[in-house]
Design a protein around this motif. Structure first.
Motif, short mmCIF file in Angstrom:
data_model
loop_
_atom_site.label_atom_id
_atom_site.label_comp_id
_atom_site.label_asym_id
_atom_site.label_seq_id
_atom_site.Cartn_x
_atom_site.Cartn_y
_atom_site.Cartn_z
N MET A 234 -8.55 -1.96 -2.46
CA MET A 234 -8.33 -0.42 -2.35
C MET A 234 -7.87 0.02 -1.30
SD MET A 234 -9.54 0.04 -5.44
CE MET A 234 -9.64 1.77 -5.52
N LEU A 235 -8.28 -0.51 0.03
CA LEU A 235 -7.82 -0.07 1.11
C LEU A 235 -6.31 -0.18 1.23
CD1 LEU A 235 -8.03 0.84 4.16
CD2 LEU A 235 -8.45 -1.54 4.83
N SER A 236 -5.60 -1.40 0.93
CA SER A 236 -4.25 -1.52 0.86
C SER A 236 -3.52 -0.46 -0.14
CB SER A 236 -3.99 -2.91 0.46
OG SER A 236 -4.55 -3.77 1.31
N ILE A 237 -4.16 -0.27 -1.16
CA ILE A 237 -3.50 0.66 -2.10
C ILE A 237 -3.46 2.10 -1.54
CG2 ILE A 237 -3.92 2.08 -4.44
CD1 ILE A 237 -5.17 -0.60 -5.58
N ILE A 238 -4.56 2.54 -0.85
CA ILE A 238 -4.65 3.83 -0.20
C ILE A 238 -3.59 3.83 0.72
CG2 ILE A 238 -6.16 5.14 1.29
CD1 ILE A 238 -8.35 4.53 -0.43
N LEU A 239 -3.51 2.84 1.67
CA LEU A 239 -2.34 2.73 2.82
C LEU A 239 -1.06 2.76 2.17
CD1 LEU A 239 -3.91 0.19 5.31
CD2 LEU A 239 -3.80 2.61 5.61
N LEU A 240 -0.72 2.05 1.34
CA LEU A 240 0.51 2.25 0.45
C LEU A 240 0.68 3.77 0.16
CD1 LEU A 240 0.63 -0.87 -1.74
CD2 LEU A 240 2.38 -0.06 0.31
N GLY A 241 -0.04 4.34 -0.52
CA GLY A 241 0.18 5.86 -0.63
C GLY A 241 0.60 6.75 0.15
N ILE A 242 -0.50 6.41 1.63
CA ILE A 242 -0.01 7.00 2.69
C ILE A 242 1.07 6.88 3.35
CG2 ILE A 242 -0.84 7.36 5.16
CD1 ILE A 242 -3.72 7.05 4.13
N LEU A 243 1.62 5.39 3.38
CA LEU A 243 2.97 5.02 3.75
C LEU A 243 4.02 5.71 3.01
CD1 LEU A 243 4.14 3.10 5.54
CD2 LEU A 243 4.04 1.13 4.25
N ALA A 244 3.93 5.71 1.57
CA ALA A 244 4.96 6.17 0.57
C ALA A 244 5.32 7.65 1.03
CB ALA A 244 4.64 6.22 -0.77
N ALA A 245 4.13 8.53 1.13
CA ALA A 245 4.16 9.91 1.71
C ALA A 245 5.16 9.92 3.06
CB ALA A 245 2.93 10.65 1.66
#
Length: 263
Positions: A234-245
């Motif tokens: 879940m942490l990785s998925i959240i970080l991917l979302g932040i990274l994409a933005a």
């Protein structure tokens, strides 16, 4: 400034404030509901994790430095795939614009390649290029390069013919048309390609990391699911979302600077 103009500006500012506050409230509500659901056992916290568990996992990985290592690897691969894929796509689009016969010959192949799910090629790339970072970056390039060629070439071909004829009427050559008309007229198209490509390259990198990586956020998702560390997932998925933005905002900033330069 008239009262009507002041009223209009205030109305716009008020609307922007309402939109910003609504976005924050949606995020807080989602996190709050997720945390409550986990604590009251509406969902299994071991499987669905919770914001507090994700925060603890993040803190532990900050302390040992592993989160910076994995995020850095993913960012590096994404930027490399983005720069190579976009540059290659724009260069090929220029070559095809220059040679219409070649463009017509390659058109059906580009359509097929664009329609083909690039993820299907990932296992083949691993066999060809090995179980390493090279395969990940090539996957990222393949996902972005065809769409770059087709979008940019379409933009080149839609430029006003009268402007091109004007250059030729003054004795200009094809290189002059490219430099003075085609490329300046297609800055918005190229910027839109950059916005799309940064997301596509991130997708390509994550697919590659799922299959072959020993580091990166994609690897962390796969490894976390294998050892039932769903907080890592879940942490990785959240970080991917932040990274994409964040990556998208970088492209928007570059677009603003380029637009300002040409105005």
């Amino acid at each position: 400034m008239t009262d009507a103009q002041k009223s209009y500006i205030n109305q716009i500012k008020k609307q922007e404030k309402i939109i910003s506050i609504s976005r924050v409230l949606i995020l807080i509500s989602f996190l709050g509901l997720w945390e409550v659901a986990a604590r009251l056992k509406w969902v299994d916290a071991f499987i669905f994790s919770s914001p507090s568990r994700v925060a603890i996992a993040l803190w532990e990985m900050i302390i040992n430095g592993s989160i910076f290592y994995h995020t850095g690897i993913t960012v590096y691969e994404t930027f490399l795939g983005f720069i190579l894929g976009t540059s290659l796509g724009i260069i090929i689009a220029i070559i095809l614009w220059w040679n219409h016969t070649l463009a017509r010959i390659l058109e059906p192949y580009l359509v097929i390649l664009n329609s083909l799910p690039k993820t299907a090629l990932a296992p083949i790339l691993i066999v060809w290029f090995g179980n390493n970072m090279k395969s990940i970056i090539i996957t990222s390039i393949l996902i972005s390069v065809v769409i770059t060629i087709m979008t940019t070439l379409t933009g080149f071909l839609e430029v006003d013919e009268d402007k091109i004829k004007l250059i030729y009427s003054f004795g200009g050559k094809k290189s002059t048309v490219l430099k003075k008309v085609i490329l300046p007229a297609n800055i918005p198209t190229i910027m839109n390609v950059l916005k799309v490509n940064i997301g596509l390259c991130l997708v390509g990198v994550i697919i590659g990391e799922f299959l072959v990586a020993q580091a990166g956020l994609g690897y962390l998702i796969v490894y976390g699911s294998q050892i039932f560390k769903l907080d890592w997932v879940m942490l990785s998925i959240i970080l991917l979302g932040i990274l994409a933005a964040f990556l998208y905002k970088i492209i928007v900033y570059i677009e603003a600077k380029i637009t300002e330069h040409f105005q």
